[in-house]
Motif scaffolding. Sequence first.
Motif, PDB file in Angstrom:
ATOM      1  N   VAL A   1     -14.725 -26.285  20.776  1.00 52.99           N
ATOM      2  CA  VAL A   1     -14.310 -25.330  21.808  1.00 52.99           C
ATOM      3  C   VAL A   1     -12.951 -25.725  22.390  1.00 52.99           C
ATOM      4  O   VAL A   1     -12.102 -24.871  22.666  1.00 52.99           O
ATOM      5  CB  VAL A   1     -15.378 -25.233  22.914  1.00 52.99           C
ATOM      6  CG1 VAL A   1     -14.858 -24.424  24.101  1.00 52.99           C
ATOM      7  CG2 VAL A   1     -16.655 -24.616  22.371  1.00 52.99           C
ATOM      8  N   SER A   2     -12.718 -27.016  22.566  1.00 52.95           N
ATOM      9  CA  SER A   2     -11.464 -27.477  23.172  1.00 52.95           C
ATOM     10  C   SER A   2     -10.245 -27.140  22.321  1.00 52.95           C
ATOM     11  O   SER A   2      -9.123 -27.080  22.829  1.00 52.95           O
ATOM     12  CB  SER A   2     -11.513 -28.987  23.421  1.00 52.95           C
ATOM     13  OG  SER A   2     -11.418 -29.716  22.197  1.00 52.95           O
TER      14      SER A   2
ATOM     15  N   ASP B   1     -10.163 -16.338  31.716  1.00 50.98           N
ATOM     16  CA  ASP B   1     -10.771 -15.675  30.559  1.00 50.98           C
ATOM     17  C   ASP B   1     -10.759 -16.598  29.346  1.00 50.98           C
ATOM     18  O   ASP B   1      -9.802 -17.344  29.121  1.00 50.98           O
ATOM     19  CB  ASP B   1     -10.003 -14.396  30.212  1.00 50.98           C
ATOM     20  CG  ASP B   1     -10.088 -13.353  31.308  1.00 50.98           C
ATOM     21  OD1 ASP B   1     -11.085 -13.368  32.062  1.00 50.98           O
ATOM     22  OD2 ASP B   1      -9.153 -12.530  31.420  1.00 50.98           O
ATOM     23  N   LEU B   2     -11.806 -16.518  28.569  1.00 52.74           N
ATOM     24  CA  LEU B   2     -11.834 -17.269  27.317  1.00 52.74           C
ATOM     25  C   LEU B   2     -10.999 -16.516  26.285  1.00 52.74           C
ATOM     26  O   LEU B   2     -11.107 -15.299  26.151  1.00 52.74           O
ATOM     27  CB  LEU B   2     -13.273 -17.422  26.819  1.00 52.74           C
ATOM     28  CG  LEU B   2     -14.185 -18.273  27.709  1.00 52.74           C
ATOM     29  CD1 LEU B   2     -15.610 -18.263  27.158  1.00 52.74           C
ATOM     30  CD2 LEU B   2     -13.680 -19.699  27.824  1.00 52.74           C
TER      31      LEU B   2
ATOM     32  N   ASP C   1     -14.931 -19.320  20.154  1.00 57.22           N
ATOM     33  CA  ASP C   1     -16.123 -19.919  19.549  1.00 57.22           C
ATOM     34  C   ASP C   1     -16.031 -20.022  18.024  1.00 57.22           C
ATOM     35  O   ASP C   1     -17.025 -20.295  17.348  1.00 57.22           O
ATOM     36  CB  ASP C   1     -17.367 -19.110  19.932  1.00 57.22           C
ATOM     37  CG  ASP C   1     -17.241 -17.635  19.574  1.00 57.22           C
ATOM     38  OD1 ASP C   1     -16.132 -17.208  19.177  1.00 57.22           O
ATOM     39  OD2 ASP C   1     -18.246 -16.912  19.705  1.00 57.22           O
ATOM     40  N   LYS C   2     -14.824 -19.829  17.521  1.00 56.35           N
ATOM     41  CA  LYS C   2     -14.656 -19.927  16.071  1.00 56.35           C
ATOM     42  C   LYS C   2     -14.974 -21.342  15.596  1.00 56.35           C
ATOM     43  O   LYS C   2     -14.480 -22.326  16.139  1.00 56.35           O
ATOM     44  CB  LYS C   2     -13.226 -19.560  15.684  1.00 56.35           C
ATOM     45  CG  LYS C   2     -12.984 -19.533  14.184  1.00 56.35           C
ATOM     46  CD  LYS C   2     -11.550 -19.130  13.858  1.00 56.35           C
ATOM     47  CE  LYS C   2     -11.305 -19.092  12.357  1.00 56.35           C
ATOM     48  NZ  LYS C   2      -9.897 -18.716  12.039  1.00 56.35           N
ATOM     49  N   GLY C   3     -15.790 -21.436  14.579  1.00 57.52           N
ATOM     50  CA  GLY C   3     -16.174 -22.735  14.039  1.00 57.52           C
ATOM     51  C   GLY C   3     -17.538 -23.195  14.475  1.00 57.52           C
ATOM     52  O   GLY C   3     -18.062 -24.191  13.945  1.00 57.52           O
ATOM     53  N   LEU C   4     -18.132 -22.486  15.436  1.00 56.49           N
ATOM     54  CA  LEU C   4     -19.461 -22.886  15.888  1.00 56.49           C
ATOM     55  C   LEU C   4     -20.557 -22.357  14.978  1.00 56.49           C
ATOM     56  O   LEU C   4     -21.587 -23.019  14.785  1.00 56.49           O
ATOM     57  CB  LEU C   4     -19.700 -22.394  17.327  1.00 56.49           C
ATOM     58  CG  LEU C   4     -18.810 -23.006  18.413  1.00 56.49           C
ATOM     59  CD1 LEU C   4     -19.179 -22.431  19.776  1.00 56.49           C
ATOM     60  CD2 LEU C   4     -18.930 -24.525  18.422  1.00 56.49           C
TER      61      LEU C   4
END
Length: 480
Positions: free
Chosen positions: A367-368, A334-335, A340-343
Amino acid sequence: MTQDELYINTIRFLAVDAVQKANSGHPGAPMGAAPMAYVLWQHFLKHNPCDASWVDRDRFILSAGHASALLYSLLYLTGYDLPLDELKNFRQWGSKTPGHPEFGLTPGVETTTGPLGQGFANGVGMAIAEKWLSEHYNRPGHKVIDHYTYAIVSDGDLMEGVSSEAASLAGTLRLSKLIYLYDDNNISIEGDTDITFTEDVGQRFSAYGWQVIGPIDGMDTDSVYNAIKIAQTDQDHPSLVICKTIIGYGSPNRQGTGLAHGEPLGEEEVELAKQRLGWLYKEPFIVPTEALKHLRQAQERGRKQQSEWQNQMKKYRSAYPEEARRLEVDLSGDLPDGWDKGLDGLFLKEEKPMATREASGMVLNIVSQKVHALVGGSADLAPSTKTTLKEKGHFGVDNYRGHNLHFGVREHAMGAIASGMALHGGIIPYTATFLVFYDYMRPAVRLASMMKQRVIFIFTHDSVGLGEDGPTHQPIEQLA
């Protein structure tokens, strides 16, 4: 007939009967490889047939996927959710016993094999995943990730270039929990392997940095047992056990020939083989009660091993709650929240045109920061594909915790290894190369798709307008 011979013949003739009933398949390899498979599954393989998804199980790959009847016999006899009727339905539409093993269809099948060499490379990916997870999460007194990756590989597997690519990387990375049994029977479909394959395999793998054991008598259970024990003691190298076997063992008229490889023996020859090996049952699909009881002990062993691991995990959660939480997130696939914060708005302030590979690299790095399981690299093109994860370390013998993996110029192996990492679980792998080199890795990408694996394949330089690199690097055919 000794007790071990009874158990081995039970495995062997289930496979033979399945092929004969289907009137299609490969009986020879199961007949010759049954002794080594029995030793591995009975004495070494850590698995729980009642829970095929147990995280800390050993992985077993039948890279020689054409010998699938051997694997199905083992799965049924050790107690996986694969009824005997499925073996009787071998190679038939809608069965769980297709001609070559398929991941996700048959319980206990770790990867889809058949295209030779792919399983070999998948196993390297699984061993990488085990090593990465163990380095991140094991603590003194708490080995929560600790298992081997085993495979049976064939002459054909070792002829394929992808196995050379993968073996070279495995040796470089010193993946000591990787143990392959080489079913060296000197036969392929067209006849004796001397017509195409005369190299010294042992010297070749020694040069790759593997521990090479043998050649041993692969038909002798004690020799196989001792060889695997030796392989487990080496903490610095992957191991190849060269097992000299006899294809079609027991068949009076086909043993040791290409005739045993890819077609049923025929009713008369099956009966003769059973007589020669002292198998008393003329009817097909007979499983002696004694043999089934013995082989089904795998269920109790597996339940006990998994229970011990679960108790260990309970202690680990208590001692290292944060690490345990993150491990469970990684293993779940699961992610995490906020991945996706910052995208949002990442490129709103960008005034100048930006290459898509630059933008991709920026996204990958953001993402990393949230997705700990993101691990990958390129086929020696990271500066061009912009796929280096900043401040995430580089996976290798000096740092098995690194997130940047260097595949070298090995596109085919890169794709198959990444699939193995995904199949293992706990890692979200990515790969990168130029789009024009996709053709080098197409078979591995195809199988990843067939298995529905989450592998991120990044292809840059995807325009015909590459300019100075010229037509060799223009992906015209790929885009057509």
